[in-house]
Design a protein around this motif. Structure first.
Motif, PDB file in Angstrom:
ATOM      1  N   ASP A  92       0.836  -1.211   0.000  1.00  0.00           N
ATOM      2  CA  ASP A  92       0.000   0.000   0.000  1.00  0.00           C
ATOM      3  C   ASP A  92       0.870   1.259   0.000  1.00  0.00           C
ATOM      4  OD1 ASP A  92      -1.050  -2.227   1.909  1.00  0.00           O
ATOM      5  OD2 ASP A  92      -2.826  -1.331   1.013  1.00  0.00           O
ATOM      6  N   PRO A  93       0.430   2.328  -0.700  1.00  0.00           N
ATOM      7  CA  PRO A  93      -0.767   2.429  -1.537  1.00  0.00           C
ATOM      8  C   PRO A  93      -0.519   1.850  -2.940  1.00  0.00           C
ATOM      9  CG  PRO A  93       0.298   4.561  -1.383  1.00  0.00           C
ATOM     10  CD  PRO A  93       1.099   3.630  -0.518  1.00  0.00           C
ATOM     11  N   LEU A  94      -1.313   0.874  -3.307  1.00  0.00           N
ATOM     12  CA  LEU A  94      -1.101   0.132  -4.547  1.00  0.00           C
ATOM     13  C   LEU A  94      -1.187   1.031  -5.776  1.00  0.00           C
ATOM     14  CD1 LEU A  94      -0.602  -2.668  -5.741  1.00  0.00           C
ATOM     15  CD2 LEU A  94      -3.077  -3.020  -5.776  1.00  0.00           C
ATOM     16  N   GLU A  95      -2.031   2.074  -5.701  1.00  0.00           N
ATOM     17  CA  GLU A  95      -2.229   2.923  -6.876  1.00  0.00           C
ATOM     18  C   GLU A  95      -0.981   3.727  -7.245  1.00  0.00           C
ATOM     19  OE1 GLU A  95      -3.748   5.279  -3.275  1.00  0.00           O
ATOM     20  OE2 GLU A  95      -3.843   3.206  -4.019  1.00  0.00           O
ATOM     21  N   LEU A  96      -0.016   3.803  -6.349  1.00  0.00           N
ATOM     22  CA  LEU A  96       1.213   4.538  -6.656  1.00  0.00           C
ATOM     23  C   LEU A  96       2.271   3.675  -7.343  1.00  0.00           C
ATOM     24  CD1 LEU A  96       1.675   6.791  -3.486  1.00  0.00           C
ATOM     25  CD2 LEU A  96       0.549   7.308  -5.658  1.00  0.00           C
ATOM     26  N   TRP A  97       2.037   2.379  -7.421  1.00  0.00           N
ATOM     27  CA  TRP A  97       2.964   1.505  -8.143  1.00  0.00           C
ATOM     28  C   TRP A  97       2.752   1.676  -9.649  1.00  0.00           C
ATOM     29  CZ3 TRP A  97       6.642  -2.094  -6.345  1.00  0.00           C
ATOM     30  CH2 TRP A  97       6.708  -2.236  -4.957  1.00  0.00           C
ATOM     31  N   HIS A  98       3.854   1.702 -10.386  1.00  0.00           N
ATOM     32  CA  HIS A  98       3.781   1.784 -11.843  1.00  0.00           C
ATOM     33  C   HIS A  98       3.620   0.403 -12.466  1.00  0.00           C
ATOM     34  CE1 HIS A  98       4.785   5.857 -11.125  1.00  0.00           C
ATOM     35  NE2 HIS A  98       6.093   5.699 -11.015  1.00  0.00           N
ATOM     36  N   THR A  99       3.961  -0.643 -11.714  1.00  0.00           N
ATOM     37  CA  THR A  99       3.829  -2.023 -12.176  1.00  0.00           C
ATOM     38  C   THR A  99       3.269  -2.858 -11.029  1.00  0.00           C
ATOM     39  OG1 THR A  99       6.091  -2.555 -11.486  1.00  0.00           O
ATOM     40  CG2 THR A  99       5.796  -1.806 -13.762  1.00  0.00           C
ATOM     41  N   ASP A 100       2.854  -4.079 -11.326  1.00  0.00           N
ATOM     42  CA  ASP A 100       2.398  -5.004 -10.289  1.00  0.00           C
ATOM     43  C   ASP A 100       3.570  -5.297  -9.356  1.00  0.00           C
ATOM     44  OD1 ASP A 100       1.699  -7.266  -8.772  1.00  0.00           O
ATOM     45  OD2 ASP A 100       0.505  -8.133 -10.390  1.00  0.00           O
ATOM     46  N   PRO A 101       3.461  -5.025  -8.049  1.00  0.00           N
ATOM     47  CA  PRO A 101       4.604  -5.206  -7.141  1.00  0.00           C
ATOM     48  C   PRO A 101       5.088  -6.650  -7.048  1.00  0.00           C
ATOM     49  CG  PRO A 101       2.585  -4.703  -5.928  1.00  0.00           C
ATOM     50  CD  PRO A 101       2.293  -4.456  -7.365  1.00  0.00           C
ATOM     51  N   PHE A 102       4.228  -7.620  -7.403  1.00  0.00           N
ATOM     52  CA  PHE A 102       4.634  -9.017  -7.356  1.00  0.00           C
ATOM     53  C   PHE A 102       4.714  -9.645  -8.748  1.00  0.00           C
ATOM     54  CE2 PHE A 102       2.884  -8.306  -3.044  1.00  0.00           C
ATOM     55  CZ  PHE A 102       4.059  -8.542  -2.341  1.00  0.00           C
ATOM     56  N   ASP A 103       4.893  -8.805  -9.739  1.00  0.00           N
ATOM     57  CA  ASP A 103       5.227  -9.255 -11.091  1.00  0.00           C
ATOM     58  C   ASP A 103       6.492  -8.510 -11.493  1.00  0.00           C
ATOM     59  OD1 ASP A 103       5.262 -10.353 -13.594  1.00  0.00           O
ATOM     60  OD2 ASP A 103       3.662  -9.081 -14.408  1.00  0.00           O
ATOM     61  N   PRO A 104       7.640  -8.917 -10.944  1.00  0.00           N
ATOM     62  CA  PRO A 104       8.876  -8.131 -11.090  1.00  0.00           C
ATOM     63  C   PRO A 104       9.298  -7.989 -12.550  1.00  0.00           C
ATOM     64  CG  PRO A 104       9.343 -10.340 -10.270  1.00  0.00           C
ATOM     65  CD  PRO A 104       7.855 -10.171 -10.218  1.00  0.00           C
ATOM     66  N   LYS A 105       9.918  -6.845 -12.830  1.00  0.00           N
ATOM     67  CA  LYS A 105      10.342  -6.522 -14.187  1.00  0.00           C
ATOM     68  C   LYS A 105      11.781  -6.008 -14.182  1.00  0.00           C
ATOM     69  CE  LYS A 105       6.067  -6.964 -15.814  1.00  0.00           C
ATOM     70  NZ  LYS A 105       5.665  -8.108 -16.678  1.00  0.00           N
ATOM     71  N   LEU A 106      12.469  -6.233 -15.279  1.00  0.00           N
ATOM     72  CA  LEU A 106      13.728  -5.541 -15.540  1.00  0.00           C
ATOM     73  C   LEU A 106      13.406  -4.247 -16.266  1.00  0.00           C
ATOM     74  CD1 LEU A 106      16.209  -8.322 -16.742  1.00  0.00           C
ATOM     75  CD2 LEU A 106      16.416  -6.926 -14.689  1.00  0.00           C
ATOM     76  N   GLU A 107      13.946  -3.141 -15.771  1.00  0.00           N
ATOM     77  CA  GLU A 107      13.675  -1.845 -16.383  1.00  0.00           C
ATOM     78  C   GLU A 107      14.989  -1.123 -16.669  1.00  0.00           C
ATOM     79  OE1 GLU A 107      11.146   0.664 -14.110  1.00  0.00           O
ATOM     80  OE2 GLU A 107       9.519  -0.807 -13.936  1.00  0.00           O
ATOM     81  N   ASP A 108      15.023  -0.430 -17.787  1.00  0.00           N
ATOM     82  CA  ASP A 108      16.155   0.441 -18.106  1.00  0.00           C
ATOM     83  C   ASP A 108      15.856   1.838 -17.582  1.00  0.00           C
ATOM     84  OD1 ASP A 108      17.671  -1.518 -19.507  1.00  0.00           O
ATOM     85  OD2 ASP A 108      16.387  -1.232 -21.263  1.00  0.00           O
ATOM     86  N   THR A 109      16.785   2.387 -16.806  1.00  0.00           N
ATOM     87  CA  THR A 109      16.630   3.732 -16.265  1.00  0.00           C
ATOM     88  C   THR A 109      17.858   4.558 -16.614  1.00  0.00           C
ATOM     89  OG1 THR A 109      17.722   3.408 -14.117  1.00  0.00           O
ATOM     90  CG2 THR A 109      15.433   2.653 -14.318  1.00  0.00           C
ATOM     91  N   SER A 110      17.795   5.835 -16.297  1.00  0.00           N
ATOM     92  CA  SER A 110      18.931   6.723 -16.581  1.00  0.00           C
ATOM     93  C   SER A 110      20.164   6.345 -15.783  1.00  0.00           C
ATOM     94  CB  SER A 110      18.544   8.175 -16.286  1.00  0.00           C
ATOM     95  OG  SER A 110      18.191   8.326 -14.913  1.00  0.00           O
ATOM     96  N   GLY A 112      20.925   3.093 -15.117  1.00  0.00           N
ATOM     97  CA  GLY A 112      21.230   1.702 -15.385  1.00  0.00           C
ATOM     98  C   GLY A 112      20.013   0.811 -15.206  1.00  0.00           C
ATOM     99  N   GLN A 113      20.190  -0.460 -15.447  1.00  0.00           N
ATOM    100  CA  GLN A 113      19.090  -1.405 -15.375  1.00  0.00           C
ATOM    101  C   GLN A 113      18.766  -1.741 -13.922  1.00  0.00           C
ATOM    102  OE1 GLN A 113      19.606  -5.322 -17.294  1.00  0.00           O
ATOM    103  NE2 GLN A 113      17.826  -4.797 -18.549  1.00  0.00           N
ATOM    104  N   VAL A 114      17.455  -1.863 -13.634  1.00  0.00           N
ATOM    105  CA  VAL A 114      17.020  -2.178 -12.279  1.00  0.00           C
ATOM    106  C   VAL A 114      16.031  -3.336 -12.313  1.00  0.00           C
ATOM    107  CG1 VAL A 114      17.320   0.224 -11.563  1.00  0.00           C
ATOM    108  CG2 VAL A 114      15.041  -0.592 -12.223  1.00  0.00           C
ATOM    109  N   ILE A 115      15.921  -4.010 -11.177  1.00  0.00           N
ATOM    110  CA  ILE A 115      14.903  -5.027 -10.947  1.00  0.00           C
ATOM    111  C   ILE A 115      13.814  -4.366 -10.120  1.00  0.00           C
ATOM    112  CG2 ILE A 115      14.418  -7.296  -9.954  1.00  0.00           C
ATOM    113  CD1 ILE A 115      17.534  -7.771 -10.217  1.00  0.00           C
ATOM    114  N   ARG A 116      12.598  -4.273 -10.660  1.00  0.00           N
ATOM    115  CA  ARG A 116      11.520  -3.556 -10.003  1.00  0.00           C
ATOM    116  C   ARG A 116      10.539  -4.552  -9.384  1.00  0.00           C
ATOM    117  NH1 ARG A 116      11.677   1.823  -9.376  1.00  0.00           N
ATOM    118  NH2 ARG A 116      12.046   2.122 -11.614  1.00  0.00           N
ATOM    119  N   GLY A 117      10.238  -4.394  -8.103  1.00  0.00           N
ATOM    120  CA  GLY A 117       9.265  -5.263  -7.455  1.00  0.00           C
ATOM    121  C   GLY A 117       9.447  -5.240  -5.954  1.00  0.00           C
ATOM    122  N   ARG A 118       8.385  -5.576  -5.229  1.00  0.00           N
ATOM    123  CA  ARG A 118       8.461  -5.594  -3.771  1.00  0.00           C
ATOM    124  C   ARG A 118       9.431  -6.689  -3.314  1.00  0.00           C
ATOM    125  NH1 ARG A 118       8.135  -2.018  -1.229  1.00  0.00           N
ATOM    126  NH2 ARG A 118       6.066  -1.562  -0.381  1.00  0.00           N
ATOM    127  N   GLY A 119      10.353  -6.287  -2.434  1.00  0.00           N
ATOM    128  CA  GLY A 119      11.344  -7.212  -1.912  1.00  0.00           C
ATOM    129  C   GLY A 119      12.615  -7.292  -2.728  1.00  0.00           C
TER     130      GLY A 119
END
Length: 458
Positions: A92-110, A112-119
């Motif tokens: 919480d608050p779930l609406e502030l997540w850009h992705t599903d917190p338990f569907d982790p993703k690899l993302e490219d950022t300014s 470098g690459q990050v692993i996005r997800g809760r935990g």
């Protein structure tokens, strides 16, 4: 045993290591919510299975709460106890997540690459850096260079109610030469860090009671005592205009930072502007006369974590509420005693109460003193050099603003000194929406642990 073969294997197998971490991150092991009791069991089972695939004798241990995972593997060197936790914070608050917190993703950022997800950072990604280092070491050399006990907890994010009883009941099995803890961060991006001291923690909660029932604000507005106004006045009395805590005796047991240590901290790579700007601040707002770093690592705090009372729904309800509530925490340093401090805070509130107001306090007492690591042990210098070699930057001994009670429990219950090494960054958004863990932190964290294991075995 060949360290270079281990490092090469870590590099070659990084995609597989990330895939395994993603599998663990998909399990919603939220320990504080009973609705997620089964996923916590699943996360423990996942870890047991993974450790067993490496050749570690691992099993899930039942507790009154969520299970512990304990594993053992023999080795020729010193006996190390490695601790991490597999449970995570609510999303919480779930609406502030850009992705599903338990569907982790690899993302490219300014950055470098990050692993996005809760935990991903707190603490599954950190935990798996050590597991993956052990996997690569064993696959490359057929064995590990040290005897290792793995100890994974499932209640760290919910107060660890089962931890102390479990440690006491299994003290002989958990005994080792030194404990390793991964639930920490780097003082600045790319600066490998070993925590030399941790702030302690005190939690409390109180309720201000006023009228017998909620009152009509027209009938009683004026003569009626409003608990929310009383609460606001009392909270305002906790600090003076210089940001110091105004509770009588609050600073007993607090020590100034020695000049030599202060000089080390000043050259550790900490960037005050980045630290403040990353969360929208333009200046520090704590105790005047101390740098941001000293405020964070070596000064105590009293923070208000939640205030509520009265009508919370849509629209307006013109009432004087019967009650107001407050949650507070303190970060402790030096020799501050959490039980003594609790008494002082409660006495301060009692002294502030107006006529016709009364206070009740939470009966669930939580508190742990600050911890200072024994950095004079030779293992600390070996680990510091190993980290320096991996990151091509001098590793530093640093303080930590957070509290990790397990470090104190290791000393108190098992007689173990603890060494805290982690690879999180300040912008990882742990406990917040959009938590992430840098792929560089994960990759070089695995390599770092491999180097540390090799160094400690030497």
């Amino acid at each position: 045993m060949s360290l270079s073969a281990v490092l090469t294997r870590i590099d070659d197998q990084l995609p597989d290591a990330i895939d395994r971490l993603m599998g663990l991150l998909r399990i919603p092991s939220i320990s504080t919510d009973p609705a997620y009791a089964e996923p916590c069991q699943d996360a423990a089972d996942w870890l047991v299975n993974d450790l067993q695939h490496i050749g570690i004798d691992a099993e899930k241990r039942t507790t009154p709460g969520h299970p512990m995972v304990v594993g053992h593997i023999d080795g020729p060197g010193p006996h190390l106890l490695f601790y991490g936790h597999y449970d995570v914070q609510p999303v919480d608050p779930l609406e502030l997540w850009h992705t599903d917190p338990f569907d982790p993703k690899l993302e490219d950022t300014s950055k470098g690459q990050v692993i996005r997800g809760r935990g991903s950072s707190d603490d599954k990604g950190q935990l798996m850096t050590f597991v993956e280092a052990c996997r690569a070491y064993k696959e490359a050399n057929g064995a590990l260079p040290c005897r290792i006990t793995f100890f994974f907890e499932g209640e760290e994010e919910s107060g660890s109610p089962s931890l102390i009883p479990f440690m006491k009941e299994n003290a002989e099995e958990l005994s080792a030469d030194i404990a390793l803890i991964c639930d920490t961060s780097m003082v600045a991006p790319g600066v490998p860090s070993i925590a030399s001291q941790l702030r302690g923690m005190l939690k409390d909660e109180f309720t201000i009671h006023g009228p017998r029932i909620d009152l009509h604000s027209g009938h009683y507005g004026g003569p009626g005592l409003n608990p929310l106004r009383e609460m606001s006045r009392i909270i305002a009395s906790f600090h003076d205009d210089q940001g110091r805590v105004a509770v009588d005796g609050f600073y007993e047991g607090v020590h100034e930072v020695p000049d030599e240590l202060l000089r080390q901290w000043e050259s550790c790579g900490f960037n005050e502007a980045d630290y403040l700007n990353s969360v929208g601040y333009t200046q520090p707002h704590g105790e005047q006369g101390y740098s941001t770093l000293v405020q964070q690592w070596a000064r105590p705090t009293l923070e208000i974590n939640g205030i509520w009372g009265g009508y919370q729904g849509a629209g307006s309800k013109t009432v004087i509420p019967a009650e107001a509530h407050c949650k507070l925490t303190c970060r402790l340093v030096g020799d501050m005693d959490p039980d003594d401090l609790r008494s002082k805070i409660r006495a301060h509130v009692d002294a502030q109460l107006a006529t016709d107001a009364r206070v009740t306090w939470d009966s669930d007492l939580e508190g742990a003193p600050a911890a200072v690591m024994n950095v004079g042990r030779p293992e600390f210098e070996k680990a510091r050099q190993a980290l320096s070699d991996e990151w091509n930057r001098e590793a530093v001994f640093c303080g930590m603003g957070g509290s990790i009670p397990i470090a104190g429990y290791f000393k108190e219950i098992l007689g173990l000194d603890a060494m805290l090494i982690g690879f999180a960054n300040e912008d990882d958004a742990i406990h917040s929406p959009n938590e992430k863990y840098n792929v560089e932190s994960f990759h070089k964290g695995i390599r770092s642990w491999a180097r540390v294991l090799d160094a400690l075995a030497g």
